[in-house]
Design a protein around this motif. Structure first.
Motif, PDB file in Angstrom:
ATOM      1  N   ALA A 234      16.712  24.394  -1.820  1.00 39.66           N
ATOM      2  CA  ALA A 234      15.924  25.395  -1.093  1.00 39.66           C
ATOM      3  C   ALA A 234      15.852  26.705  -1.875  1.00 39.66           C
ATOM      4  O   ALA A 234      14.780  27.334  -1.964  1.00 39.66           O
ATOM      5  CB  ALA A 234      16.525  25.633   0.293  1.00 39.66           C
ATOM      6  N   ASP A 235      16.989  27.123  -2.430  1.00 40.18           N
ATOM      7  CA  ASP A 235      17.006  28.369  -3.204  1.00 40.18           C
ATOM      8  C   ASP A 235      16.101  28.252  -4.425  1.00 40.18           C
ATOM      9  O   ASP A 235      15.388  29.203  -4.774  1.00 40.18           O
ATOM     10  CB  ASP A 235      18.439  28.699  -3.642  1.00 40.18           C
ATOM     11  N   TYR A 236      16.122  27.086  -5.069  1.00 39.55           N
ATOM     12  CA  TYR A 236      15.278  26.903  -6.247  1.00 39.55           C
ATOM     13  C   TYR A 236      13.800  26.991  -5.860  1.00 39.55           C
ATOM     14  O   TYR A 236      13.007  27.641  -6.549  1.00 39.55           O
ATOM     15  CB  TYR A 236      15.560  25.555  -6.925  1.00 39.55           C
ATOM     16  N   TYR A 237      13.443  26.357  -4.751  1.00 37.24           N
ATOM     17  CA  TYR A 237      12.039  26.375  -4.313  1.00 37.24           C
ATOM     18  C   TYR A 237      11.607  27.801  -3.953  1.00 37.24           C
ATOM     19  O   TYR A 237      10.500  28.236  -4.320  1.00 37.24           O
ATOM     20  CB  TYR A 237      11.840  25.460  -3.115  1.00 37.24           C
ATOM     21  N   ASN A 238      12.468  28.529  -3.262  1.00 39.16           N
ATOM     22  CA  ASN A 238      12.116  29.889  -2.850  1.00 39.16           C
ATOM     23  C   ASN A 238      11.949  30.815  -4.060  1.00 39.16           C
ATOM     24  O   ASN A 238      11.126  31.735  -4.038  1.00 39.16           O
ATOM     25  CB  ASN A 238      13.190  30.446  -1.910  1.00 39.16           C
ATOM     26  N   GLN A 239      12.708  30.565  -5.100  1.00 42.58           N
ATOM     27  CA  GLN A 239      12.647  31.424  -6.283  1.00 42.58           C
ATOM     28  C   GLN A 239      11.519  31.048  -7.245  1.00 42.58           C
ATOM     29  O   GLN A 239      10.983  31.903  -7.944  1.00 42.58           O
ATOM     30  CB  GLN A 239      13.987  31.377  -7.033  1.00 42.58           C
ATOM     31  N   ASN A 240      11.140  29.768  -7.253  1.00 36.05           N
ATOM     32  CA  ASN A 240      10.191  29.292  -8.267  1.00 36.05           C
ATOM     33  C   ASN A 240       8.906  28.699  -7.693  1.00 36.05           C
ATOM     34  O   ASN A 240       8.011  28.314  -8.454  1.00 36.05           O
ATOM     35  CB  ASN A 240      10.876  28.237  -9.150  1.00 36.05           C
ATOM     36  N   ASN A 241       8.867  28.570  -6.379  1.00 34.76           N
ATOM     37  CA  ASN A 241       7.679  28.052  -5.698  1.00 34.76           C
ATOM     38  C   ASN A 241       7.325  26.632  -6.158  1.00 34.76           C
ATOM     39  O   ASN A 241       6.156  26.264  -6.245  1.00 34.76           O
ATOM     40  CB  ASN A 241       6.481  28.981  -5.912  1.00 34.76           C
ATOM     41  N   MET A 256      25.767  16.486 -23.910  1.00 33.37           N
ATOM     42  CA  MET A 256      26.505  17.719 -23.660  1.00 33.37           C
ATOM     43  C   MET A 256      27.977  17.465 -23.945  1.00 33.37           C
ATOM     44  O   MET A 256      28.443  16.328 -23.914  1.00 33.37           O
ATOM     45  CB  MET A 256      26.379  18.158 -22.187  1.00 33.37           C
ATOM     46  N   LYS A 257      28.701  18.514 -24.194  1.00 28.65           N
ATOM     47  CA  LYS A 257      30.150  18.400 -24.297  1.00 28.65           C
ATOM     48  C   LYS A 257      30.713  17.898 -22.963  1.00 28.65           C
ATOM     49  O   LYS A 257      30.193  18.261 -21.897  1.00 28.65           O
ATOM     50  CB  LYS A 257      30.751  19.764 -24.643  1.00 28.65           C
ATOM     51  N   PRO A 258      31.758  17.106 -23.000  1.00 26.80           N
ATOM     52  CA  PRO A 258      32.292  16.533 -21.750  1.00 26.80           C
ATOM     53  C   PRO A 258      33.210  17.494 -21.012  1.00 26.80           C
ATOM     54  O   PRO A 258      34.357  17.183 -20.684  1.00 26.80           O
ATOM     55  CB  PRO A 258      33.069  15.312 -22.265  1.00 26.80           C
ATOM     56  N   ILE A 259      32.681  18.679 -20.750  1.00 31.78           N
ATOM     57  CA  ILE A 259      33.515  19.733 -20.165  1.00 31.78           C
ATOM     58  C   ILE A 259      32.930  20.278 -18.862  1.00 31.78           C
ATOM     59  O   ILE A 259      33.536  21.141 -18.235  1.00 31.78           O
ATOM     60  CB  ILE A 259      33.706  20.898 -21.159  1.00 31.78           C
ATOM     61  N   TYR A 260      31.749  19.757 -18.463  1.00 30.79           N
ATOM     62  CA  TYR A 260      31.052  20.348 -17.329  1.00 30.79           C
ATOM     63  C   TYR A 260      31.276  19.556 -16.045  1.00 30.79           C
ATOM     64  O   TYR A 260      31.250  18.326 -16.031  1.00 30.79           O
ATOM     65  CB  TYR A 260      29.550  20.434 -17.603  1.00 30.79           C
ATOM     66  N   GLN A 261      31.467  20.287 -14.967  1.00 29.31           N
ATOM     67  CA  GLN A 261      31.641  19.664 -13.659  1.00 29.31           C
ATOM     68  C   GLN A 261      30.295  19.389 -13.001  1.00 29.31           C
ATOM     69  O   GLN A 261      30.122  18.364 -12.326  1.00 29.31           O
ATOM     70  CB  GLN A 261      32.491  20.571 -12.758  1.00 29.31           C
ATOM     71  N   ASN A 262      29.341  20.290 -13.194  1.00 31.69           N
ATOM     72  CA  ASN A 262      28.019  20.082 -12.574  1.00 31.69           C
ATOM     73  C   ASN A 262      27.107  19.302 -13.512  1.00 31.69           C
ATOM     74  O   ASN A 262      27.230  19.354 -14.737  1.00 31.69           O
ATOM     75  CB  ASN A 262      27.382  21.417 -12.161  1.00 31.69           C
ATOM     76  N   HIS A 263      26.181  18.561 -12.917  1.00 26.86           N
ATOM     77  CA  HIS A 263      25.300  17.685 -13.677  1.00 26.86           C
ATOM     78  C   HIS A 263      24.288  18.471 -14.508  1.00 26.86           C
ATOM     79  O   HIS A 263      23.884  19.587 -14.159  1.00 26.86           O
ATOM     80  CB  HIS A 263      24.563  16.738 -12.737  1.00 26.86           C
ATOM     81  N   GLN A 264      23.849  17.832 -15.587  1.00 25.13           N
ATOM     82  CA  GLN A 264      22.934  18.492 -16.519  1.00 25.13           C
ATOM     83  C   GLN A 264      21.614  18.874 -15.857  1.00 25.13           C
ATOM     84  O   GLN A 264      21.032  19.911 -16.187  1.00 25.13           O
ATOM     85  CB  GLN A 264      22.681  17.578 -17.725  1.00 25.13           C
ATOM     86  N   TRP A 265      21.136  18.074 -14.901  1.00 24.36           N
ATOM     87  CA  TRP A 265      19.865  18.411 -14.263  1.00 24.36           C
ATOM     88  C   TRP A 265      19.985  19.695 -13.455  1.00 24.36           C
ATOM     89  O   TRP A 265      19.037  20.491 -13.394  1.00 24.36           O
ATOM     90  CB  TRP A 265      19.361  17.255 -13.391  1.00 24.36           C
ATOM     91  N   ARG A 266      21.141  19.935 -12.862  1.00 20.74           N
ATOM     92  CA  ARG A 266      21.327  21.172 -12.094  1.00 20.74           C
ATOM     93  C   ARG A 266      21.437  22.383 -13.013  1.00 20.74           C
ATOM     94  O   ARG A 266      20.914  23.459 -12.713  1.00 20.74           O
ATOM     95  CB  ARG A 266      22.564  21.049 -11.199  1.00 20.74           C
ATOM     96  N   ILE A 267      22.112  22.196 -14.142  1.00 22.66           N
ATOM     97  CA  ILE A 267      22.195  23.282 -15.121  1.00 22.66           C
ATOM     98  C   ILE A 267      20.803  23.615 -15.650  1.00 22.66           C
ATOM     99  O   ILE A 267      20.451  24.785 -15.834  1.00 22.66           O
ATOM    100  CB  ILE A 267      23.155  22.896 -16.269  1.00 22.66           C
ATOM    101  N   SER A 268      19.990  22.564 -15.863  1.00 21.06           N
ATOM    102  CA  SER A 268      18.613  22.782 -16.335  1.00 21.06           C
ATOM    103  C   SER A 268      17.790  23.560 -15.323  1.00 21.06           C
ATOM    104  O   SER A 268      16.848  24.279 -15.687  1.00 21.06           O
ATOM    105  CB  SER A 268      17.937  21.437 -16.601  1.00 21.06           C
ATOM    106  N   CYS A 269      18.153  23.439 -14.059  1.00 20.89           N
ATOM    107  CA  CYS A 269      17.439  24.165 -13.000  1.00 20.89           C
ATOM    108  C   CYS A 269      17.993  25.567 -12.789  1.00 20.89           C
ATOM    109  O   CYS A 269      17.560  26.271 -11.867  1.00 20.89           O
ATOM    110  CB  CYS A 269      17.510  23.384 -11.692  1.00 20.89           C
ATOM    111  N   GLY A 270      18.932  25.976 -13.624  1.00 20.91           N
ATOM    112  CA  GLY A 270      19.412  27.355 -13.570  1.00 20.91           C
ATOM    113  C   GLY A 270      20.768  27.554 -12.942  1.00 20.91           C
ATOM    114  O   GLY A 270      21.219  28.700 -12.826  1.00 20.91           O
ATOM    115  N   GLU A 271      21.428  26.476 -12.526  1.00 25.25           N
ATOM    116  CA  GLU A 271      22.749  26.646 -11.925  1.00 25.25           C
ATOM    117  C   GLU A 271      23.757  27.066 -12.987  1.00 25.25           C
ATOM    118  O   GLU A 271      23.732  26.571 -14.122  1.00 25.25           O
ATOM    119  CB  GLU A 271      23.209  25.345 -11.273  1.00 25.25           C
ATOM    120  N   CYS A 272      24.644  27.983 -12.634  1.00 30.49           N
ATOM    121  CA  CYS A 272      25.673  28.433 -13.574  1.00 30.49           C
ATOM    122  C   CYS A 272      26.587  27.262 -13.937  1.00 30.49           C
ATOM    123  O   CYS A 272      26.925  26.447 -13.079  1.00 30.49           O
ATOM    124  CB  CYS A 272      26.507  29.561 -12.953  1.00 30.49           C
ATOM    125  N   GLU A 273      26.960  27.222 -15.191  1.00 25.40           N
ATOM    126  CA  GLU A 273      27.815  26.134 -15.645  1.00 25.40           C
ATOM    127  C   GLU A 273      29.184  26.203 -14.991  1.00 25.40           C
ATOM    128  O   GLU A 273      29.812  27.255 -14.940  1.00 25.40           O
ATOM    129  CB  GLU A 273      27.961  26.195 -17.169  1.00 25.40           C
TER     130      GLU A 273
END
Length: 288
Positions: A234-241, A256-273
């Motif tokens: 919802a936040d992504y839609y409100n910010q980017n329409n 990616m390095k095997p150090i991230y907890q969140n998925h790559q698609w979410r990081i690509s959408c702007g979520e903080c690593e």
């Protein structure tokens, strides 16, 4: 064992303990009882059948295999279960008073692992962890991620020892791949007696081409629900329409390095690593 946690989760030495308190094994967290005689004080598991963490034959044999292999390549100052009074730890194997090898067969939670690793680092001791027992596997899973280390020859790597077959497996070139952080790696098996060959192994880590997100993966993202994921979408839609699914169409995902907890698609959408807890890595900076 000469130290255990009391009911207040404080690690105490057997010689400083009393019969009124309750005590728990520092490795498996099961109840132990205080044993005291004229010559010694120590803790013992209340049920001998539960004493699988350090006493079972698979663990003993694994330690012996490691020690014998170290002697083959020239190490002489090797001690077993040397007590480090400052941090109240008794590592499986210690080399030259500056390197520790832990043969971890029982499950250990991340907080306890981090505490052990940080304690060794505080003394300037290099610590190497080799997995076996309950962690032994032909594949890597999320439960193994907290043990990942890094060096220039192997990239992100992890070691496992099968003490029943005298084999040590090197999982190397570990990385996450694709929008959902699929674990990729290569594996090479060595006889433990050929440990020098392992140490001199310098594989070529080949690059991997990216893949384009497909309809199945987009459908999977679309079906993901839950309080956190719904808020994120919802936040992504409100910010980017636009929806995250529409944004991700045609996107390519590599490694990616095997150090991230969140998925790559979410990081690509702007979520903080968000980083996994990995005490052997400096994961909060892109410096590995």
């Amino acid at each position: 064992m000469y130290a255990a946690f009391n009911q207040n989760k404080k690690l105490v030495n057997a010689i400083e303990s009393n019969f009124e308190d309750q005590y728990f094994c520092a490795n498996c967290n099961r109840p132990v009882k205080l044993i005291r005689n004229d010559n010694n004080s120590f803790f013992r598991h209340e049920n001998a059948c539960n004493n699988e963490e350090n006493e079972r034959s698979i663990h003993k044999k694994g330690k012996k295999l490691i020690v014998d292999a170290l002697k083959i390549i020239g190490y002489k100052d090797i001690t077993l279960e040397h007590y480090l009074k400052t941090i109240k730890q008794r590592p499986d194997i210690m080399i030259d008073q500056r390197i520790v090898i832990e043969y971890q067969c029982a499950k250990i939670n991340i907080d306890k692992l981090m505490n052990r690793v940080e304690s060794y680092h505080a003394l300037g001791i290099t610590n190497i962890w080799i997995l076996g027992g309950e962690y032994l596997s032909n594949k890597l899973y999320r439960v193994h991620m907290k043990f990942i280390s890094y060096n220039l020859n192997w990239g992100f790597y992890l070691l496992m020892l099968d003490s029943e077959h005298d084999q040590i497996s090197l999982f190397y070139g570990i990385r996450f791949f694709g929008p959902f952080n699929k674990v990729q790696y290569k594996r090479k098996i060595f006889l433990i007696e050929d440990i020098l060959e392992l140490l001199e192994f310098k594989p070529k880590l080949s690059p991997v081409e990216g893949i384009e997100i497909d309809h199945y993966q987009l459908r999977k993202i679309r079906k993901l629900t839950g309080k956190g994921i719904n808020r994120f979408k919802a936040d992504y839609y409100n910010q980017n329409n636009e929806t995250v699914e529409n944004f991700l169409k045609g996107k390519r995902f590599g490694v990616m390095k095997p150090i991230y907890q969140n998925h790559q698609w979410r990081i690509s959408c702007g979520e903080c690593e968000q980083y996994l807890k990995q005490p052997f890595l400096c994961t909060k900076k892109e410096d590995n």
